[in-house]
Design a protein around this motif. Sequence first.
Motif, PDB file in Angstrom:
ATOM      1  N   THR A  53      14.017  27.244  -6.058  1.00 57.66           N
ATOM      2  CA  THR A  53      13.157  26.194  -5.499  1.00 57.66           C
ATOM      3  C   THR A  53      12.229  26.788  -4.440  1.00 57.66           C
ATOM      4  O   THR A  53      11.029  26.488  -4.397  1.00 57.66           O
ATOM      5  CB  THR A  53      14.013  25.063  -4.893  1.00 57.66           C
ATOM      6  OG1 THR A  53      14.847  24.518  -5.915  1.00 57.66           O
ATOM      7  CG2 THR A  53      13.158  23.973  -4.301  1.00 57.66           C
ATOM      8  N   ALA A  54      12.794  27.641  -3.575  1.00 53.69           N
ATOM      9  CA  ALA A  54      11.973  28.287  -2.538  1.00 53.69           C
ATOM     10  C   ALA A  54      10.945  29.211  -3.167  1.00 53.69           C
ATOM     11  O   ALA A  54       9.782  29.235  -2.752  1.00 53.69           O
ATOM     12  CB  ALA A  54      12.872  29.072  -1.581  1.00 53.69           C
ATOM     13  N   TYR A  55      11.377  29.959  -4.187  1.00 54.99           N
ATOM     14  CA  TYR A  55      10.468  30.929  -4.815  1.00 54.99           C
ATOM     15  C   TYR A  55       9.296  30.225  -5.495  1.00 54.99           C
ATOM     16  O   TYR A  55       8.138  30.632  -5.347  1.00 54.99           O
ATOM     17  CB  TYR A  55      11.227  31.786  -5.826  1.00 54.99           C
ATOM     18  CG  TYR A  55      10.386  32.887  -6.418  1.00 54.99           C
ATOM     19  CD1 TYR A  55      10.203  34.087  -5.733  1.00 54.99           C
ATOM     20  CD2 TYR A  55       9.758  32.735  -7.658  1.00 54.99           C
ATOM     21  CE1 TYR A  55       9.416  35.103  -6.264  1.00 54.99           C
ATOM     22  CE2 TYR A  55       8.973  33.742  -8.191  1.00 54.99           C
ATOM     23  CZ  TYR A  55       8.814  34.920  -7.482  1.00 54.99           C
ATOM     24  OH  TYR A  55       8.019  35.928  -8.024  1.00 54.99           O
ATOM     25  N   LYS A  56       9.592  29.156  -6.253  1.00 50.69           N
ATOM     26  CA  LYS A  56       8.480  28.492  -6.949  1.00 50.69           C
ATOM     27  C   LYS A  56       7.562  27.771  -5.964  1.00 50.69           C
ATOM     28  O   LYS A  56       6.400  27.526  -6.266  1.00 50.69           O
ATOM     29  CB  LYS A  56       8.991  27.551  -8.043  1.00 50.69           C
ATOM     30  CG  LYS A  56       9.563  26.244  -7.609  1.00 50.69           C
ATOM     31  CD  LYS A  56       9.983  25.428  -8.828  1.00 50.69           C
ATOM     32  CE  LYS A  56      10.619  24.126  -8.399  1.00 50.69           C
ATOM     33  NZ  LYS A  56      11.079  23.322  -9.520  1.00 50.69           N
ATOM     34  N   GLY A  57       8.088  27.441  -4.754  1.00 49.03           N
ATOM     35  CA  GLY A  57       7.235  26.899  -3.705  1.00 49.03           C
ATOM     36  C   GLY A  57       6.535  28.006  -2.917  1.00 49.03           C
ATOM     37  O   GLY A  57       5.901  27.749  -1.897  1.00 49.03           O
ATOM     38  N   LYS A  58       6.698  29.247  -3.379  1.00 46.05           N
ATOM     39  CA  LYS A  58       6.090  30.452  -2.799  1.00 46.05           C
ATOM     40  C   LYS A  58       6.556  30.746  -1.376  1.00 46.05           C
ATOM     41  O   LYS A  58       5.856  31.378  -0.602  1.00 46.05           O
ATOM     42  CB  LYS A  58       4.561  30.380  -2.878  1.00 46.05           C
ATOM     43  CG  LYS A  58       4.067  30.323  -4.316  1.00 46.05           C
ATOM     44  CD  LYS A  58       2.584  30.515  -4.428  1.00 46.05           C
ATOM     45  CE  LYS A  58       2.165  30.527  -5.895  1.00 46.05           C
ATOM     46  NZ  LYS A  58       0.747  30.717  -6.093  1.00 46.05           N
ATOM     47  N   ASP A  59       7.783  30.278  -1.077  1.00 46.65           N
ATOM     48  CA  ASP A  59       8.415  30.651   0.185  1.00 46.65           C
ATOM     49  C   ASP A  59       9.333  31.827  -0.125  1.00 46.65           C
ATOM     50  O   ASP A  59      10.548  31.691  -0.284  1.00 46.65           O
ATOM     51  CB  ASP A  59       9.207  29.456   0.746  1.00 46.65           C
ATOM     52  CG  ASP A  59       9.734  29.731   2.153  1.00 46.65           C
ATOM     53  OD1 ASP A  59       9.703  30.900   2.590  1.00 46.65           O
ATOM     54  OD2 ASP A  59      10.220  28.769   2.792  1.00 46.65           O
ATOM     55  N   PHE A  60       8.711  32.995  -0.260  1.00 50.92           N
ATOM     56  CA  PHE A  60       9.425  34.184  -0.731  1.00 50.92           C
ATOM     57  C   PHE A  60      10.514  34.638   0.243  1.00 50.92           C
ATOM     58  O   PHE A  60      11.551  35.135  -0.170  1.00 50.92           O
ATOM     59  CB  PHE A  60       8.430  35.314  -1.009  1.00 50.92           C
ATOM     60  CG  PHE A  60       7.338  34.904  -1.950  1.00 50.92           C
ATOM     61  CD1 PHE A  60       7.638  34.402  -3.205  1.00 50.92           C
ATOM     62  CD2 PHE A  60       5.999  34.984  -1.582  1.00 50.92           C
ATOM     63  CE1 PHE A  60       6.638  34.005  -4.087  1.00 50.92           C
ATOM     64  CE2 PHE A  60       4.994  34.597  -2.446  1.00 50.92           C
ATOM     65  CZ  PHE A  60       5.311  34.097  -3.708  1.00 50.92           C
ATOM     66  N   GLU A  61      10.261  34.449   1.528  1.00 52.83           N
ATOM     67  CA  GLU A  61      11.253  34.847   2.530  1.00 52.83           C
ATOM     68  C   GLU A  61      12.522  33.997   2.394  1.00 52.83           C
ATOM     69  O   GLU A  61      13.642  34.523   2.427  1.00 52.83           O
ATOM     70  CB  GLU A  61      10.666  34.691   3.938  1.00 52.83           C
ATOM     71  CG  GLU A  61      11.550  35.260   5.023  1.00 52.83           C
ATOM     72  CD  GLU A  61      10.919  35.164   6.407  1.00 52.83           C
ATOM     73  OE1 GLU A  61      11.697  35.087   7.373  1.00 52.83           O
ATOM     74  OE2 GLU A  61       9.671  35.165   6.522  1.00 52.83           O
ATOM     75  N   ALA A  62      12.347  32.680   2.211  1.00 49.84           N
ATOM     76  CA  ALA A  62      13.499  31.787   2.040  1.00 49.84           C
ATOM     77  C   ALA A  62      14.236  32.101   0.734  1.00 49.84           C
ATOM     78  O   ALA A  62      15.466  32.069   0.676  1.00 49.84           O
ATOM     79  CB  ALA A  62      13.060  30.332   2.053  1.00 49.84           C
ATOM     80  N   ALA A  63      13.473  32.422  -0.305  1.00 55.35           N
ATOM     81  CA  ALA A  63      14.083  32.768  -1.594  1.00 55.35           C
ATOM     82  C   ALA A  63      14.970  34.006  -1.448  1.00 55.35           C
ATOM     83  O   ALA A  63      16.114  34.027  -1.908  1.00 55.35           O
ATOM     84  CB  ALA A  63      13.006  33.008  -2.650  1.00 55.35           C
ATOM     85  N   LEU A  64      14.437  35.028  -0.794  1.00 62.54           N
ATOM     86  CA  LEU A  64      15.192  36.272  -0.592  1.00 62.54           C
ATOM     87  C   LEU A  64      16.400  36.021   0.315  1.00 62.54           C
ATOM     88  O   LEU A  64      17.496  36.548   0.057  1.00 62.54           O
ATOM     89  CB  LEU A  64      14.281  37.348  -0.004  1.00 62.54           C
ATOM     90  CG  LEU A  64      14.872  38.750   0.081  1.00 62.54           C
ATOM     91  CD1 LEU A  64      15.311  39.245  -1.288  1.00 62.54           C
ATOM     92  CD2 LEU A  64      13.858  39.713   0.699  1.00 62.54           C
ATOM     93  N   ASP A  65      16.196  35.209   1.342  1.00 63.06           N
ATOM     94  CA  ASP A  65      17.295  34.883   2.250  1.00 63.06           C
ATOM     95  C   ASP A  65      18.429  34.177   1.502  1.00 63.06           C
ATOM     96  O   ASP A  65      19.611  34.475   1.699  1.00 63.06           O
ATOM     97  CB  ASP A  65      16.784  33.999   3.394  1.00 63.06           C
ATOM     98  CG  ASP A  65      17.857  33.739   4.432  1.00 63.06           C
ATOM     99  OD1 ASP A  65      18.473  34.712   4.900  1.00 63.06           O
ATOM    100  OD2 ASP A  65      18.101  32.564   4.752  1.00 63.06           O
TER     101      ASP A  65
END
Length: 199
Positions: free
Chosen positions: A45-57
């Motif tokens: 969900t974070a990645y597709k919203g382009k919140d890459f830092e949250a996705a990695l976290d």
Amino acid sequence: YYDHGVQVDTDPYAALAGDPDAPRLYDSWREAAEAVGELLDTAFTAYKGKDFEAALDNLNTTFYAVYEESGLSHNIYSALSIEDREATDAAYADLKEVAVGEKFQRKAFQRNVNTLKRVLYAKADAIDEKEAEEEAAAAAEAAAAAQAAAEEAAASASSGSNAGLIFAGAFGIILREGLEAILVIAAIIAYLVKSGNSK
């Protein structure tokens, strides 16, 4: 422990183990895998919203705080095999590579999340099944041991009561024979007294 299919006494992959003595946090390994799956979905969900830092976290939390801390990573290779653990770690690595890549790849990320979830669920189900079989075998063994102990106790009680009966019978025979001997001796003494041969 197993090292490439050969049983060994010590953990050959201690560096991969996490903490094998950590308290069990989930009722089943499938439940632990599903907790990982939920965090992977959050990462997507974070990645597709382009919140890459949250996705990695979320990916790091998934790996270190759930996959390893729950003991799932340890049990994948201690209960199954190192190859199973390596396959799971490789699926994680593929997903992380997409997460840290410079190019936005929503479909690749989702595909890797689904692959990792499938791998984790299969491994967790295999461990749960193996543990259930081991518990059933241990319960059957304990029941057999309890049955054998009960039969032995019954046999011992039976032989104990038989021994008592045998002793009582033998004692009765000795008593009867002793009384007969006393009567015979008394009759002989009485005869000798009456016949004047008592001296």
